[in-house]
Design an enzyme around this catalytic site. Structure first.
Site: not given
Ligand code: M6R
Length: 614
Positions: A2, A27, A74, A100-101, A487, A491, A494, A510, A609
């Site tokens: 947010c 955000r 968000w 926001n929160g 990583e 990438k 996402e 394995h 983000k």
């Protein structure tokens, strides 16, 4: 998570708030809304979807007013629809609020309010807070600012809020706890409030970062007043922003992510500028200078982080252990904070975070601090919460990263960790002079080697076409290439929504080997180094099962070329530094695949983000 933005001053608030929301959209982008106050009336416009939806919705509407608050969401509580979008208003419509929160005790508060006759439209925790403020104001007969303060004393959770009230059109009330909030002090007695400085930098470079449980009251013609939640007045600490406006634009690139990938030769250089002198054989990080000895003699260093920053920490573990011979444990911040970790006063906890606002990382640090550990930070965003609560730290100086998928922040974090490991090794004497010199000489060459890899972008785009329709992908690496494999997989998943897993190459047999068939691309890091031959064997194992192999190899390699379906050659470097190079082709592959699949690269679905909620 947010973005919130607000303005009060002489100008029209709507265009300023709208532009601010566009800057903060990274955000969260589930919905957007703006409330304006004019002629004693609050006009509240909100729309599901991106800020652009709100913009077209308000096209022919009355958006007059010199005070306004805006929000890009968000979703946490309630679906991403028009009703749940912020701003939320109190039952009588006198107060509007953006948040926001997460208000964790919202259900208990809501029960009390329902029993006192309040009716709610949305499913959000935020609407409960604005009703609570109104309820307190009416029953206690206090000002809106005092009602906000009293309400916040009843709230458990995280918040950054801005409140607009009909009874005081010249005032905005803001407060924060665990979620960031910055006040910009304009040149003409106007004020800007935002989750970070990006919407503010265009208008002023004078800012005040609110501390936890601080309440700011900004009033037209009267100025800024700051209080703690106990109502004691505080003196605002005004800081100067160093952020440049151009850094927030796409600069001719189609996406922020592509721009940020291409910025890496510069961002890595900016990261070691003034911290490395190859001629004199010196490495130093001003921010942690006073802690070098402590780091060198630490019994244990714990690195806490989330997502990509956690992968950087894993690379850091290899560097610290191998070069500086200090034991390192890498922890997911979200796990660390809840499992009663054993922390001694002699431990050093290093948090790694691009935003410096990640809720779990912040909480992990606070826990470690409360147990007496020394806490250090590696952050990108200057003035962020983590950078302010730590005893010391080093900025990564990568510049603003807007694309939700982290790229240049990762390489900058790895660069800082490399410098730290080298500085500690030097202090401790754990590295011989020749090796130290060799590594720093190679480190200085990394930016031009990254540029060289970026020159292969067309080739990488071309080969990416063959894998764009994959449903699954495997990423393999050994040693310090294992975190790069993780990583690479993160990438891809996402931004292109292809399921991908990163594995230490030897672990493949394995379990994951069962997944390999002719449909499965396997991206392997097979650069020259300690495990090269072993990785070559792993590639053969994949080929024997008809898997498709894309290998990152060192320039001039012929062995892997003969086996893999595609090879991407990268310049040779010291093995300790290879993650700074091997990660670049993976960033490009995920970028191109996501574009080819028509995905929103900069704002992938369901993500934000900066994750300021648990
Ligand atoms: O701001 P931080 O570095 O603390 O963020 C941590 C993660 O949320 C972040 O790295 C996330 O995983 C990125 N979307 C990865 O690209």
């Amino acid at each position: 998570m947010c973005g919130i933005v607000a303005y009060i001053g002489q100008e029209q608030a709507f265009p300023i708030v709208l532009k601010g929301l566009k800057r903060l959209e990274y955000r969260g982008y589930d919905s957007a809304g703006i409330a304006l106050l004019e002629n004693g009336e609050i006009k509240n416009y909100k729309r599901q979807g991106k800020v652009a939806e709100l913009e077209s919705f308000t096209d022919n509407q009355d958006t007059e007013g010199t005070v306004g608050i805006g929000h890009t969401r968000w979703a946490t509580h309630g679906l991403p629809n028009d009703i749940n979008a912020h701003p939320h208003t109190s039952g009588n419509g006198d107060i509007a609020l953006i948040h926001n929160g997460i208000i964790e005790n919202y259900d208990i508060l809501k029960e009390g309010l329902l029993s006192r006759g309040h009716k709610f439209e949305s499913e959000t925790d935020t609407e409960v807070l604005v009703h609570l403020i109104q309820d307190i104001k009416d029953h206690e007969k206090v000002s809106t600012a005092e009602a906000v303060r009293l309400a916040l004393n009843n709230v458990i959770g995280a918040y950054a809020i801005v409140v607009l009230s009909k009874d005081n059109p010249d005032q905005l009330i803001a407060a924060r706890k665990s979620s960031p909030l910055v006040v910009g002090i304009g040149k003409k007695g106007d004020y800007y409030l935002a989750s970070d400085a990006t919407p503010i930098v265009e208008y002023t470079n004078e800012v005040v970062y609110l501390e936890d449980e601080e309440i700011a009251i900004v009033e037209r013609n009267k100025g800024l007043r700051l209080y703690n939640i106990q109502n004691q007045e505080k003196t605002p600490y005004i800081q100067e922003l160093e952020l440049q406006l151009e850094a927030l634009e796409k600069g001719g690139y189609e996406h922020f992510m592509l721009k940020e990938i291409h910025e890496q030769p510069h961002s890595i250089q900016d990261c070691f500028r003034g911290r490395l002198n190859v001629d004199t054989g010196w490495v130093g990080l001003g921010g942690i200078k006073d802690y070098e000895k402590q780091l060198a003699s630490a019994n244990r260093i714990i690195m806490v982080a989330c997502g990509t920053s956690w992968h950087a920490a894993l690379v850091g573990e290899y560097l610290f252990e191998d070069l500086a011979r200090v034991p390192v444990e890498v922890e997911y911040a979200s796990e660390f904070r809840y499992r009663n970790p054993i922390i001694d006063e002699g431990d050093i906890v290093i948090a790694i975070s691009q935003s410096g606002e990640t809720a779990d990382t912040l909480a992990a640090l606070e826990l470690a601090k409360s147990k007496g550990a020394t806490i250090l930070g590696i952050c990108n965003v200057v003035g962020s919460s983590i950078s302010r609560i730590t005893h010391a730290g080093s900025y990564t100086h990568a510049g603003p990263e807007i694309g939700v998928a982290s790229t240049k922040a990762f390489t900058a974090q790895v660069t800082v960790l490399t410098l730290m490991a080298l500085a500690i090794a030097r202090n401790k004497g754990s590295l011989n002079e020749a090796k130290f010199r060799r590594i720093i000489t190679e480190l200085e060459l990394i930016p031009e080697k990254v540029s060289k890899i970026l020159e292969s972008s067309d080739y990488i785009e071309e080969l990416s076409k063959e894998y764009k329709d994959a449903s699954n992908a495997l990423y393999l690496g050994r040693g310090n290439s294992f975190p790069v494999a993780l990583e690479g997989a993160l990438k891809l998943k996402e931004i292109s929504y292809i399921h991908a897993e990163g594995y230490p190459a030897a672990e493949m047999k394995h379990g994951p080997i069962a997944l390999i068939d002719e449909e499965m691309p396997v991206f392997v890091i097979a650069t020259k180094g300690t495990s090269y031959e072993k990785v070559v064997s792993n590639i053969q194992e994949v080929k024997a099962r008809k898997g498709k192999v894309v290998a990152i190899v060192t320039e001039g390699d012929t062995q892997v070329k003969g086996m893999a379906d595609h090879v991407i050659e990268i310049p040779n470097t010291d093995e300790h530094l290879s993650p700074l190079l091997t990660t670049i082709p993976f960033q490009l592959i995920s970028y191109y695949i996501a574009v080819m699949r028509g995905c929103n690269v900069d704002q992938p679905r369901n993500l934000a983000k900066s994750v300021t909620v648990e």
